[in-house]
Motif scaffolding. Sequence first.
Motif, PDB file in Angstrom:
ATOM      1  N   SER A 221      40.809  36.467  39.827  1.00 44.96           N
ATOM      2  CA  SER A 221      41.309  37.699  40.436  1.00 44.96           C
ATOM      3  C   SER A 221      42.650  37.234  41.159  1.00 44.96           C
ATOM      4  CB  SER A 221      40.339  38.478  41.527  1.00 44.96           C
ATOM      5  OG  SER A 221      39.131  38.418  40.614  1.00 44.96           O
TER       6      SER A 221
ATOM      7  N   GLU B   3      35.606  45.276  42.496  1.00 41.20           N
ATOM      8  CA  GLU B   3      36.230  46.283  41.816  1.00 41.20           C
ATOM      9  C   GLU B   3      37.115  47.218  42.197  1.00 41.20           C
ATOM     10  OE1 GLU B   3      33.286  47.933  39.455  1.00 41.20           O
ATOM     11  OE2 GLU B   3      33.211  46.433  37.831  1.00 41.20           O
TER      12      GLU B   3
ATOM     13  N   GLU C  53      40.138  45.351  43.432  1.00 38.94           N
ATOM     14  CA  GLU C  53      40.934  45.029  42.267  1.00 38.94           C
ATOM     15  C   GLU C  53      41.882  46.287  42.115  1.00 38.94           C
ATOM     16  OE1 GLU C  53      38.512  43.576  39.258  1.00 38.94           O
ATOM     17  OE2 GLU C  53      39.107  41.516  39.730  1.00 38.94           O
ATOM     18  N   ARG C  54      41.060  47.610  42.149  1.00 42.28           N
ATOM     19  CA  ARG C  54      41.845  48.730  41.948  1.00 42.28           C
ATOM     20  C   ARG C  54      42.974  49.053  42.934  1.00 42.28           C
ATOM     21  NH1 ARG C  54      36.637  50.735  40.432  1.00 42.28           N
ATOM     22  NH2 ARG C  54      36.294  51.565  42.502  1.00 42.28           N
TER      23      ARG C  54
END
Length: 215
Positions: free
Chosen positions: A142, A193, A196-197
């Motif tokens: 990531s 998540e 990450e968005r």
Amino acid sequence: MCSNSSANLTRRSIVRAAIVIIAQQGLDALTAGRLIEQASVSKGGLYHHFRTMAAVETEVLELLTQTVLQEVKSSEQPASTEAFFDLVEGQLFKCFSVDNLSIKALFGFLSASAHNKERQLIIRRFMDEIALIRLEQLKRVSPHLSHMELNAVVQAIASLQVGLVARYFLAEDLVSLRNYWACCRKTVVVMLEKCERRSRASLQQRAVGQLTNAE
């Protein structure tokens, strides 16, 4: 040369014997008498290598934590976030399911060190080093996340690990531990998540801003 070799062998025998006692009977069972009997050494031989029983405990704990750290460090780098969580899960449940004296002894220390500052420091350093390894592993899968976001995810995983160990000490069965992990894993994945968005949205906004300025 032979004398040094013999002394090293005796010291290793004492350490191995201590691991067996702690793994099978708990840390409180580690006494000089039991250790002398288990290691087949004299009282003088024991105290020649270790001035106190606390010194034995410290060396054993250092050895156990370094062994686990080396295993975690030598694992293959995961190629995705899913592979990262699978790796963490595999290493955790190997500890719970494998009949390994070293792991059992380490758990013995974890369950009996709340009031011992020296052991707490070793365990804290161990946990911090594990967290750093996880941070680097997660950073590679990531790469767009900030250090703060990565650290938040790693700390969430660390809290989950503590919860699992606590449940293990309460004698929960492996199925219950896996169910607990699966539920918490979903929560941490959702957290990752979201990070990450946000990171992707921020990158897109910066890209749009740069294009606008260029025009």
